[in-house]
Design a protein around this motif. Structure first.
Motif, PDB file in Angstrom:
ATOM      1  N   ARG A 266       0.816  -1.206   0.000  1.00  0.00           N
ATOM      2  CA  ARG A 266       0.000   0.000   0.000  1.00  0.00           C
ATOM      3  C   ARG A 266       0.861   1.273   0.000  1.00  0.00           C
ATOM      4  N   GLY A 267       1.907   1.282   0.803  1.00  0.00           N
ATOM      5  CA  GLY A 267       2.764   2.448   0.859  1.00  0.00           C
ATOM      6  C   GLY A 267       3.417   2.748  -0.477  1.00  0.00           C
ATOM      7  N   ARG A 268       3.864   1.705  -1.164  1.00  0.00           N
ATOM      8  CA  ARG A 268       4.495   1.906  -2.460  1.00  0.00           C
ATOM      9  C   ARG A 268       3.479   2.401  -3.487  1.00  0.00           C
ATOM     10  N   MET A 269       2.268   1.872  -3.400  1.00  0.00           N
ATOM     11  CA  MET A 269       1.210   2.261  -4.323  1.00  0.00           C
ATOM     12  C   MET A 269       0.871   3.747  -4.159  1.00  0.00           C
ATOM     13  N   LEU A 270       0.685   4.166  -2.907  1.00  0.00           N
ATOM     14  CA  LEU A 270       0.313   5.557  -2.651  1.00  0.00           C
ATOM     15  C   LEU A 270       1.483   6.512  -2.926  1.00  0.00           C
ATOM     16  N   GLY A 271       2.684   6.069  -2.593  1.00  0.00           N
ATOM     17  CA  GLY A 271       3.855   6.906  -2.862  1.00  0.00           C
ATOM     18  C   GLY A 271       4.040   7.147  -4.354  1.00  0.00           C
ATOM     19  N   GLN A 272       3.846   6.094  -5.133  1.00  0.00           N
ATOM     20  CA  GLN A 272       3.961   6.258  -6.578  1.00  0.00           C
ATOM     21  C   GLN A 272       2.893   7.205  -7.114  1.00  0.00           C
ATOM     22  N   ALA A 273       1.688   7.103  -6.592  1.00  0.00           N
ATOM     23  CA  ALA A 273       0.614   7.998  -7.031  1.00  0.00           C
ATOM     24  C   ALA A 273       0.970   9.453  -6.737  1.00  0.00           C
ATOM     25  N   VAL A 274       1.511   9.718  -5.558  1.00  0.00           N
ATOM     26  CA  VAL A 274       1.909  11.081  -5.207  1.00  0.00           C
ATOM     27  C   VAL A 274       3.006  11.577  -6.148  1.00  0.00           C
TER      28      VAL A 274
ATOM     29  N   LEU B  95       1.543  12.426  -9.417  1.00  0.00           N
ATOM     30  CA  LEU B  95       0.783  13.666  -9.295  1.00  0.00           C
ATOM     31  C   LEU B  95       1.721  14.869  -9.270  1.00  0.00           C
ATOM     32  N   ALA B  96       2.892  14.685  -8.664  1.00  0.00           N
ATOM     33  CA  ALA B  96       3.857  15.787  -8.576  1.00  0.00           C
ATOM     34  C   ALA B  96       4.329  16.242  -9.947  1.00  0.00           C
ATOM     35  N   ILE B  97       4.371  15.319 -10.908  1.00  0.00           N
ATOM     36  CA  ILE B  97       4.783  15.696 -12.260  1.00  0.00           C
ATOM     37  C   ILE B  97       3.815  16.733 -12.821  1.00  0.00           C
ATOM     38  N   ARG B  98       2.527  16.572 -12.506  1.00  0.00           N
ATOM     39  CA  ARG B  98       1.505  17.490 -13.018  1.00  0.00           C
ATOM     40  C   ARG B  98       1.391  18.753 -12.169  1.00  0.00           C
ATOM     41  N   ASP B  99       1.474  18.588 -10.872  1.00  0.00           N
ATOM     42  CA  ASP B  99       1.258  19.729  -9.981  1.00  0.00           C
ATOM     43  C   ASP B  99       1.984  19.458  -8.668  1.00  0.00           C
ATOM     44  N   GLY B 100       3.160  20.069  -8.498  1.00  0.00           N
ATOM     45  CA  GLY B 100       3.965  19.808  -7.313  1.00  0.00           C
ATOM     46  C   GLY B 100       3.277  20.215  -6.034  1.00  0.00           C
ATOM     47  N   LEU B 101       2.581  21.350  -6.047  1.00  0.00           N
ATOM     48  CA  LEU B 101       1.929  21.835  -4.836  1.00  0.00           C
ATOM     49  C   LEU B 101       0.762  20.935  -4.436  1.00  0.00           C
ATOM     50  N   GLU B 102       0.003  20.482  -5.396  1.00  0.00           N
ATOM     51  CA  GLU B 102      -1.110  19.561  -5.099  1.00  0.00           C
ATOM     52  C   GLU B 102      -0.569  18.244  -4.543  1.00  0.00           C
ATOM     53  N   ALA B 103       0.523  17.758  -5.119  1.00  0.00           N
ATOM     54  CA  ALA B 103       1.133  16.529  -4.628  1.00  0.00           C
ATOM     55  C   ALA B 103       1.600  16.698  -3.189  1.00  0.00           C
ATOM     56  N   LEU B 104       2.172  17.862  -2.880  1.00  0.00           N
ATOM     57  CA  LEU B 104       2.612  18.132  -1.512  1.00  0.00           C
ATOM     58  C   LEU B 104       1.436  18.082  -0.541  1.00  0.00           C
ATOM     59  N   GLN B 105       0.345  18.700  -0.909  1.00  0.00           N
ATOM     60  CA  GLN B 105      -0.828  18.719  -0.034  1.00  0.00           C
ATOM     61  C   GLN B 105      -1.359  17.316   0.206  1.00  0.00           C
ATOM     62  N   GLU B 106      -1.433  16.510  -0.841  1.00  0.00           N
ATOM     63  CA  GLU B 106      -1.925  15.141  -0.692  1.00  0.00           C
ATOM     64  C   GLU B 106      -0.956  14.291   0.119  1.00  0.00           C
ATOM     65  N   TRP B 107       0.324  14.509  -0.090  1.00  0.00           N
ATOM     66  CA  TRP B 107       1.327  13.747   0.665  1.00  0.00           C
ATOM     67  C   TRP B 107       1.243  14.061   2.152  1.00  0.00           C
ATOM     68  N   GLN B 108       1.125  15.320   2.481  1.00  0.00           N
ATOM     69  CA  GLN B 108       1.044  15.698   3.894  1.00  0.00           C
ATOM     70  C   GLN B 108      -0.226  15.115   4.540  1.00  0.00           C
ATOM     71  N   ARG B 109      -1.274  14.956   3.737  1.00  0.00           N
ATOM     72  CA  ARG B 109      -2.508  14.376   4.272  1.00  0.00           C
ATOM     73  C   ARG B 109      -2.374  12.875   4.505  1.00  0.00           C
ATOM     74  N   ILE B 110      -1.937  12.138   3.476  1.00  0.00           N
ATOM     75  CA  ILE B 110      -1.924  10.677   3.602  1.00  0.00           C
ATOM     76  C   ILE B 110      -0.774  10.184   4.470  1.00  0.00           C
ATOM     77  N   LYS B 111       0.275  10.992   4.613  1.00  0.00           N
ATOM     78  CA  LYS B 111       1.384  10.578   5.458  1.00  0.00           C
ATOM     79  C   LYS B 111       0.935  10.414   6.902  1.00  0.00           C
ATOM     80  N   LYS B 112      -0.098  11.184   7.308  1.00  0.00           N
ATOM     81  CA  LYS B 112      -0.628  11.075   8.662  1.00  0.00           C
ATOM     82  C   LYS B 112      -1.556   9.871   8.813  1.00  0.00           C
ATOM     83  N   LEU B 113      -2.107   9.391   7.705  1.00  0.00           N
ATOM     84  CA  LEU B 113      -3.120   8.324   7.761  1.00  0.00           C
ATOM     85  C   LEU B 113      -2.539   6.925   7.647  1.00  0.00           C
TER      86      LEU B 113
END
Length: 375
Positions: free
Chosen positions: A43-51, A54-72
């Protein structure tokens, strides 16, 4: 392939494969992930790859999602490092303060050069000279030796008010023949260190190369202006030569005025110090006249010819650009109309006199349109 192989897995595993493929195809689906999802070793590898995707398209959006799921979810250290370093690389041009705050708090650890370079550039964007100086010390040894980062260290040192130390750092970088070496020299009004050293060639080897039948054929075809045949013969003649023989061949081509073959042949040896061979001042009279007529630096004309055709006056690109300055026929016609000249035929663009005349006028037009008085 993942979908196909997933068909052979148990139904519970196939569900995870489907989720992974869906995230791969549309990384923004990660927004739908909540903390009550079941656990899985991948699961961690799957979500990390998705982030990261996403960063390729929008670094700031990827950062926001990463900070959210890293806590979960639980992520291993390797996945955290890989993802955060990748996010940094995609936040370089992001001016938001939240991006810079993230970049400053990430543990670089064994980060690769791309992540380190991104972090340095983010400080440059903000002219945060104290931070850039601190991060320079964290660079891998190979990067600390690069003229580029040593130049920016000097600039950061100057920015923090240590002018004497900055001048000394600029002087060190200015000893190198490189873009940043020249930039450093400009900062302290020093001369450029060009360090020209003629290609060392054994006269005996040069005589041997000159007497090779294929080299003689290439030379005769060149004189007959059978350009394509001459190049083919030259390529075949030099294909299996060792570095010493290639250097001799390059000098022979230079002596005969076959500058593009001289440049390309010497480049195969990795010998970069023969500046007169690599950057010949071909058609200097035409260049001087047209530079003066158009009010532009003649070095600009030489640079275009060197970059675009390597001084191959009969060069033709796949896109249709022609001649020394690689003029497109439509551009040449437009410039001719502005100059109140008869539009040239395509074949005339291979004439150095016409090509340089129209190419220089086009550079003057671009300079005027872009209002760049520094050129």
């Amino acid at each position: 392939l993942a979908r196909y192989l997933g068909q052979r897995l148990p139904s519970a595993e196939r569900e995870w494969v489907s989720q992974w493929v869906a995230l791969y195809n549309n990384p923004r689906q990660i927004e739908q992930y909540q903390g009550d999802r079941k656990s899985h070793p991948y699961r961690g590898r799957m979500l990390g790859q998705a982030v990261r995707r996403l960063a390729i398209r929008d670094g700031l959006e990827a950062l926001q999602e990463w900070q959210r799921i890293k806590k979960l979810y639980d992520f291993d250290a390797q996945e955290i490092t890989r993802t955060e370093h990748y996010i940094i690389r995609n936040l370089v041009r992001e001016p938001a303060q939240v991006a810079y705050d993230f970049i400053r708090q990430v543990d670089m650890g064994e980060a690769g050069e791309l992540a380190h370079a991104a972090r340095m550039r983010s400080a440059l964007l903000r002219e945060d000279w104290p931070q850039l100086k601190a991060w320079f010390d964290d660079l891998p040894e190979s990067m600390r030796r690069e003229a580029k980062w040593r130049y920016w260290l000097a600039r950061a040192t100057e920015g923090t008010g240590d002018f004497d130390r900055a001048k000394a750092l600029y002087a060190e970088v200015a000893q190198e023949r490189s873009y940043y070496g020249f930039m450093a020299a400009d900062q302290i009004n020093a001369d450029y260190h060009l360090d020209h050293i003629e290609t060392p060639v054994d006269p005996l080897v040069m005589a041997q190369i000159a007497n090779i039948d294929a080299v003689e054929r290439a030379r005769e075809l060149f004189y007959l202006e059978r350009w394509t045949d001459a190049r083919r013969e030259w390529i075949d003649a030099t294909r299996d030569m060792n570095p010493a023989q290639l250097k001799a061949a390059a000098k022979i081509a230079e002596q005969k005025g076959w500058h593009d073959r001289a440049i390309f042949t010497l480049a195969r040896t990795g010998y970069w110090d023969d500046l007169e061979l690599r950057f010949p001042l071909v058609h200097s009279t035409l260049v001087d006249e047209n530079a003066a007529r158009n009010g532009i630096d003649k070095a600009w004309i030489f640079a275009v010819m060197r970059q675009e055709s390597a001084f191959m006056h009969n060069a033709r690109s796949h896109a249709g650009a022609m001649g020394l300055m690689q003029l497109m026929p439509a551009t040449a016609r437009a410039v001719s109309r502005d100059l109140k000249r008869k539009p040239p035929r395509r074949s005339q663009l291979l004439d150095p006199e016409i090509n340089i005349l129209l190419g220089s006028a086009y550079l003057r037009q671009m300079k005027s349109e872009l209002a760049d008085s520094s050129i």
